[in-house]
Enzyme design. Structure first.
Site, PDB file in Angstrom:
ATOM      1  N   GLY A   1       0.816  -1.218   0.000  1.00 37.46           N
ATOM      2  CA  GLY A   1       0.000   0.000   0.000  1.00 37.46           C
ATOM      3  C   GLY A   1       0.845   1.261   0.000  1.00 37.46           C
ATOM      4  O   GLY A   1       0.678   2.134   0.856  1.00 37.46           O
TER       5      GLY A   1
ATOM      6  N   ARG B   1       0.060   5.988  -1.631  1.00 40.44           N
ATOM      7  CA  ARG B   1      -0.323   7.263  -0.997  1.00 40.44           C
ATOM      8  C   ARG B   1      -0.244   7.116   0.520  1.00 40.44           C
ATOM      9  O   ARG B   1       0.131   6.057   1.032  1.00 40.44           O
ATOM     10  CB  ARG B   1      -1.722   7.728  -1.426  1.00 40.44           C
ATOM     11  CG  ARG B   1      -2.791   6.710  -1.311  1.00 40.44           C
ATOM     12  CD  ARG B   1      -3.969   7.021  -2.253  1.00 40.44           C
ATOM     13  NE  ARG B   1      -4.813   5.850  -2.373  1.00 40.44           N
ATOM     14  CZ  ARG B   1      -5.793   5.540  -1.546  1.00 40.44           C
ATOM     15  NH1 ARG B   1      -6.099   6.360  -0.563  1.00 40.44           N
ATOM     16  NH2 ARG B   1      -6.488   4.441  -1.705  1.00 40.44           N
TER      17      ARG B   1
ATOM     18  N   VAL C   1      -3.263  -7.275  -2.030  1.00 40.25           N
ATOM     19  CA  VAL C   1      -2.693  -8.140  -0.973  1.00 40.25           C
ATOM     20  C   VAL C   1      -3.666  -9.206  -0.472  1.00 40.25           C
ATOM     21  O   VAL C   1      -3.257 -10.168   0.167  1.00 40.25           O
ATOM     22  CB  VAL C   1      -2.165  -7.320   0.238  1.00 40.25           C
ATOM     23  CG1 VAL C   1      -0.950  -6.492  -0.134  1.00 40.25           C
ATOM     24  CG2 VAL C   1      -3.261  -6.474   0.878  1.00 40.25           C
TER      25      VAL C   1
ATOM     26  N   TYR D   1     -13.491  -2.893  11.177  1.00 35.50           N
ATOM     27  CA  TYR D   1     -12.136  -2.309  11.118  1.00 35.50           C
ATOM     28  C   TYR D   1     -11.399  -2.529  12.440  1.00 35.50           C
ATOM     29  O   TYR D   1     -10.255  -2.988  12.463  1.00 35.50           O
ATOM     30  CB  TYR D   1     -12.240  -0.821  10.790  1.00 35.50           C
ATOM     31  CG  TYR D   1     -10.899  -0.122  10.692  1.00 35.50           C
ATOM     32  CD1 TYR D   1     -10.081  -0.300   9.575  1.00 35.50           C
ATOM     33  CD2 TYR D   1     -10.447   0.718  11.712  1.00 35.50           C
ATOM     34  CE1 TYR D   1      -8.845   0.333   9.476  1.00 35.50           C
ATOM     35  CE2 TYR D   1      -9.217   1.359  11.629  1.00 35.50           C
ATOM     36  CZ  TYR D   1      -8.415   1.162  10.510  1.00 35.50           C
ATOM     37  OH  TYR D   1      -7.192   1.789  10.425  1.00 35.50           O
TER      38      TYR D   1
ATOM     39  N   ALA E   1     -11.939  -4.761  14.761  1.00 34.87           N
ATOM     40  CA  ALA E   1     -11.633  -6.186  14.971  1.00 34.87           C
ATOM     41  C   ALA E   1     -10.457  -6.613  14.101  1.00 34.87           C
ATOM     42  O   ALA E   1      -9.585  -7.368  14.542  1.00 34.87           O
ATOM     43  CB  ALA E   1     -12.861  -7.038  14.651  1.00 34.87           C
TER      44      ALA E   1
HETATM   45  P1  NAP Z   1      -4.906   5.434   2.508  1.00 33.72           P
HETATM   46  O1  NAP Z   1      -4.423   6.821   2.334  1.00 33.72           O
HETATM   47  O2  NAP Z   1      -6.305   5.086   2.182  1.00 33.72           O
HETATM   48  O3  NAP Z   1      -3.906   4.457   1.687  1.00 33.72           O
HETATM   49  C1  NAP Z   1      -4.125   3.075   1.672  1.00 33.72           C
HETATM   50  C2  NAP Z   1      -3.042   2.412   0.853  1.00 33.72           C
HETATM   51  O4  NAP Z   1      -3.293   1.001   0.861  1.00 33.72           O
HETATM   52  C3  NAP Z   1      -3.071   2.840  -0.604  1.00 33.72           C
HETATM   53  O5  NAP Z   1      -1.749   2.844  -1.111  1.00 33.72           O
HETATM   54  C4  NAP Z   1      -3.877   1.721  -1.267  1.00 33.72           C
HETATM   55  O6  NAP Z   1      -3.570   1.488  -2.637  1.00 33.72           O
HETATM   56  C5  NAP Z   1      -3.398   0.532  -0.472  1.00 33.72           C
HETATM   57  N1  NAP Z   1      -4.332  -0.580  -0.548  1.00 33.72           N
HETATM   58  C6  NAP Z   1      -5.640  -0.605  -0.171  1.00 33.72           C
HETATM   59  N2  NAP Z   1      -6.165  -1.806  -0.406  1.00 33.72           N
HETATM   60  C7  NAP Z   1      -5.162  -2.557  -0.935  1.00 33.72           C
HETATM   61  C8  NAP Z   1      -5.088  -3.889  -1.394  1.00 33.72           C
HETATM   62  N3  NAP Z   1      -6.148  -4.714  -1.342  1.00 33.72           N
HETATM   63  N4  NAP Z   1      -3.915  -4.348  -1.896  1.00 33.72           N
HETATM   64  C9  NAP Z   1      -2.824  -3.529  -1.971  1.00 33.72           C
HETATM   65  N5  NAP Z   1      -2.842  -2.250  -1.539  1.00 33.72           N
HETATM   66  C10 NAP Z   1      -3.997  -1.782  -1.040  1.00 33.72           C
HETATM   67  O7  NAP Z   1      -4.717   4.949   4.014  1.00 33.72           O
HETATM   68  P2  NAP Z   1      -3.648   5.359   5.150  1.00 33.72           P
HETATM   69  O8  NAP Z   1      -4.334   6.280   6.055  1.00 33.72           O
HETATM   70  O9  NAP Z   1      -2.360   5.712   4.544  1.00 33.72           O
HETATM   71  O10 NAP Z   1      -3.568   3.962   5.900  1.00 33.72           O
HETATM   72  C11 NAP Z   1      -2.437   3.114   5.826  1.00 33.72           C
HETATM   73  C12 NAP Z   1      -2.534   2.108   6.973  1.00 33.72           C
HETATM   74  O11 NAP Z   1      -2.568   2.813   8.207  1.00 33.72           O
HETATM   75  C13 NAP Z   1      -3.803   1.259   6.937  1.00 33.72           C
HETATM   76  O12 NAP Z   1      -3.510  -0.067   7.316  1.00 33.72           O
HETATM   77  C14 NAP Z   1      -4.686   1.920   7.972  1.00 33.72           C
HETATM   78  O13 NAP Z   1      -5.618   1.031   8.524  1.00 33.72           O
HETATM   79  C15 NAP Z   1      -3.653   2.366   8.986  1.00 33.72           C
HETATM   80  N6  NAP Z   1      -4.143   3.437   9.863  1.00 33.72           N
HETATM   81  C16 NAP Z   1      -4.463   4.653   9.353  1.00 33.72           C
HETATM   82  C17 NAP Z   1      -4.955   5.637  10.222  1.00 33.72           C
HETATM   83  C18 NAP Z   1      -5.325   7.014   9.756  1.00 33.72           C
HETATM   84  O14 NAP Z   1      -5.858   7.784  10.575  1.00 33.72           O
HETATM   85  N7  NAP Z   1      -5.087   7.383   8.519  1.00 33.72           N
HETATM   86  C19 NAP Z   1      -5.106   5.344  11.569  1.00 33.72           C
HETATM   87  C20 NAP Z   1      -4.789   4.092  12.037  1.00 33.72           C
HETATM   88  C21 NAP Z   1      -4.282   3.147  11.167  1.00 33.72           C
HETATM   89  P3  NAP Z   1      -4.429   2.231  -3.790  1.00 33.72           P
HETATM   90  O15 NAP Z   1      -4.082   3.670  -3.626  1.00 33.72           O
HETATM   91  O16 NAP Z   1      -3.923   1.660  -5.056  1.00 33.72           O
HETATM   92  O17 NAP Z   1      -5.865   1.956  -3.500  1.00 33.72           O
END
Ligand code: NAP
Length: 236
Positions: A8, A11, A60, A147, A149
């Site tokens: 991922g 972005r 993934v 989410y 869980a």
């Molecule tokens: P985001 O901006 O939505 O980015 C998600 C990334 O994951 C993107 O690069 C997306 O690729 C990729 N992705 C999604 N589904 C995928 C799949 N099936 N296979 C391969 N790649 C996939 O989210 P983020 O905020 O950066 O989150 C990153 C991680 O941090 C996540 O695990 C999230 O649960 C965790 N997190 C985030 C927050 C928050 O507040 N932002 C808080 C707690 C935890 P595409 O762009 O190609 O779709």
């Protein structure tokens, strides 16, 4: 130094993790599911640090796609299981398909990638995994049961894998993120954002770069394993 592989990376936190590791002098490969423009921008940012970059399009949650992806990757020293999706839904309106999709990406994805990287780490004599979880996996969030869980499962997976793999020189840690400024939170209204922020002692959302710095810390500290490091501005 070996290579870093980030799931991922097109972005948000994943891109920041890619560039933070690139700054340490390591080559960086990453996968993404859809965002080709985003992936190209991440490649540019990695290369700007003077190291090699590779982007692969792979979901993934697709076991055979993950196997194929890892069979083309060599020299991995660090795996960051970052790819994740959110779901804002009340329990009674969460369909089994929605529930399974969240687990397929957030939990199965980390399991598939970990399983594929272990033989590579064993051949190198060690390695390191950083999983990106959430404070909601520790305390639960209303209307985010699937989410929460899935992120709790990722923490349990981290702790079990850390115990199982430490004798083989493989460390497994986890970052538990609070509210981080990425696309994932773009759906929040100004009022919801204010409400969340009132519970954050630091008084602001976190940045993807702050999460990335924690991932680099966990990867580089050789006596740290099984740890859940919160980057949440004091929220919990
Ligand atoms: P985001 O901006 O939505 O980015 C998600 C990334 O994951 C993107 O690069 C997306 O690729 C990729 N992705 C999604 N589904 C995928 C799949 N099936 N296979 C391969 N790649 C996939 O989210 P983020 O905020 O950066 O989150 C990153 C991680 O941090 C996540 O695990 C999230 O649960 C965790 N997190 C985030 C927050 C928050 O507040 N932002 C808080 C707690 C935890 P595409 O762009 O190609 O779709």
């Amino acid at each position: 130094m070996g290579m870093v592989f980030v799931t991922g990376g097109s972005r948000g936190i994943g891109r920041a993790v890619c560039t933070a590791f690139a700054r340490t002098g390591r080559d960086v490969a990453f996968c993404y599911s859809r965002d080709e423009d985003g992936a190209r921008e991440t490649v540019r940012q990695i290369e700007r640090e003077g190291v090699g970059a590779l982007s692969l399009r792979a979901d993934v949650s697709d076991e055979s796609a993950v196997k194929a992806m890892f069979s083309s990757l060599f020299g991995i020293e660090i795996l960051v299981n970052n790819a994740g999706i959110a779901l804002f839904e009340q329990i009674q309106s969460t369909t089994s398909d929605m529930w399974r999709r969240v687990f397929a990406v957030n939990v199965d994805g980390a399991f598939f990638c970990t399983r594929e990287v272990i033989p590579k780490f064993l051949r190198r004599g060690g390695g390191c995994i950083v999983n990106i979880s959430s404070v909601w996996g520790e305390v639960g969030a209303s209307c985010e049961a699937a989410y929460s869980a899935s992120k709790a499962a990722l923490i349990g997976f981290t702790k079990a894998a850390a115990k199982e793999l430490a004798p083989s020189g493989i460390r497994v840690n986890c970052v538990s993120c609070g509210i981080i400024d990425t696309d994932m939170n773009a759906r929040l209204s100004d009022r919801e954002r204010e409400e969340f922020l009132s519970a954050v002692p630091c008084g602001r959302v976190g940045t993807a770069e702050e999460v990335a710095a924690a991932a680099v810390f966990l990867a580089e500290h050789r006596y740290v394993t099984g740890e859940v490091l919160r980057v949440d501005g004091g929220l919990l």
